[in-house]
Design a protein around this motif. Structure first.
Motif, PDB file in Angstrom:
ATOM      1  N   UNK A  56     -16.192 -70.667 -10.605  1.00 40.40           N
ATOM      2  CA  UNK A  56     -16.452 -71.904  -9.860  1.00 40.40           C
ATOM      3  C   UNK A  56     -17.491 -71.683  -8.765  1.00 40.40           C
ATOM      4  N   UNK A  57     -17.379 -70.578  -8.044  1.00 42.09           N
ATOM      5  CA  UNK A  57     -18.348 -70.263  -6.993  1.00 42.09           C
ATOM      6  C   UNK A  57     -19.744 -70.096  -7.578  1.00 42.09           C
ATOM      7  N   UNK A  58     -19.838 -69.338  -8.665  1.00 39.27           N
ATOM      8  CA  UNK A  58     -21.133 -69.102  -9.311  1.00 39.27           C
ATOM      9  C   UNK A  58     -21.751 -70.398  -9.829  1.00 39.27           C
ATOM     10  N   UNK A  59     -20.882 -71.355 -10.193  1.00 36.93           N
ATOM     11  CA  UNK A  59     -21.355 -72.634 -10.705  1.00 36.93           C
ATOM     12  C   UNK A  59     -21.644 -73.665  -9.624  1.00 36.93           C
ATOM     13  N   UNK A  60     -21.542 -73.240  -8.360  1.00 34.90           N
ATOM     14  CA  UNK A  60     -21.848 -74.144  -7.258  1.00 34.90           C
ATOM     15  C   UNK A  60     -20.698 -75.054  -6.851  1.00 34.90           C
ATOM     16  N   UNK A  62     -18.099 -74.594  -4.681  1.00 37.15           N
ATOM     17  CA  UNK A  62     -17.421 -73.879  -3.599  1.00 37.15           C
ATOM     18  C   UNK A  62     -16.201 -74.632  -3.081  1.00 37.15           C
ATOM     19  N   UNK A  63     -16.333 -75.957  -2.928  1.00 33.83           N
ATOM     20  CA  UNK A  63     -15.223 -76.739  -2.366  1.00 33.83           C
ATOM     21  C   UNK A  63     -14.020 -76.695  -3.302  1.00 33.83           C
ATOM     22  N   UNK A  99      -7.842 -66.156   2.487  1.00 38.60           N
ATOM     23  CA  UNK A  99      -8.719 -65.450   1.575  1.00 38.60           C
ATOM     24  C   UNK A  99     -10.156 -65.879   1.829  1.00 38.60           C
ATOM     25  N   UNK A 100     -11.037 -64.899   1.922  1.00 38.86           N
ATOM     26  CA  UNK A 100     -12.464 -65.171   2.046  1.00 38.86           C
ATOM     27  C   UNK A 100     -13.054 -65.030   0.645  1.00 38.86           C
ATOM     28  N   UNK A 101     -13.401 -66.154   0.046  1.00 38.99           N
ATOM     29  CA  UNK A 101     -13.920 -66.118  -1.318  1.00 38.99           C
ATOM     30  C   UNK A 101     -15.259 -65.390  -1.414  1.00 38.99           C
ATOM     31  N   UNK A 102     -16.037 -65.425  -0.354  1.00 38.63           N
ATOM     32  CA  UNK A 102     -17.343 -64.764  -0.370  1.00 38.63           C
ATOM     33  C   UNK A 102     -17.208 -63.240  -0.449  1.00 38.63           C
ATOM     34  N   UNK A 103     -16.220 -62.677   0.260  1.00 36.06           N
ATOM     35  CA  UNK A 103     -16.040 -61.226   0.267  1.00 36.06           C
ATOM     36  C   UNK A 103     -14.965 -60.761  -0.707  1.00 36.06           C
TER      37      UNK A 103
END
Length: 134
Positions: A56-60, A62-63, A99-103
């Motif tokens: 999901x993050x890679x696909x833009x 984020x929300x 949780x920090x999804x970026x890290x």
């Protein structure tokens, strides 16, 4: 087995948290650090983000990924509390996680009413010895 050391409790909690994340989320964290400090337990998980969240993050999205993680953390919170209370044999006053999804890291802070009974309470940093009773 007798009374465990604080290190044995920390290792047991780490192993059980790892198994819980693998069972419930399909993601076994690559590293878990677990330490008691005074009347708190701090747990740090590396690589705790699921493949679905990463996709999901890679696909833009984020929300949506953030919303899913909030729900997952909420669902797993009760099971974490039961798991930790079972290992330490004491009630938990509060459990907070983020949780920090970026890290890909998750932090869990557990507030205890009292320290678990261990063979080596002097090994727990910042213990107020006036409140520790055998």
């Amino acid at each position: 087995m007798g009374t465990p050391t604080i290190g044995q409790l920390e290792r047991e909690i780490s192993q059980r948290v790892s198994s819980l994340y693998n069972e419930k989320l399909g993601q076994r964290p690559s590293q878990i650090i677990c330490h008691f400090f005074d009347s708190e337990l701090v747990i740090s998980l590396e690589n705790s983000v699921t493949q679905t969240e990463r996709t999901l993050l890679d696909g833009g999205h984020e929300i949506l990924a953030e919303q899913i993680r909030l729900l997952l953390d909420k669902i797993i919170k009760t099971e974490l509390q039961i798991l930790i209370e079972k290992v330490i044999g004491k009630p938990i006053l509060d459990l907070m996680s983020n949780t920090n999804l970026a890290t890909g890291r998750t932090g869990i802070i557990v507030i205890l009413d009292e320290l678990p009974t261990v063979r080596n309470p002097e090994s727990i940093p910042k213990v107020n010895w006036k409140n520790v009773v055998d």
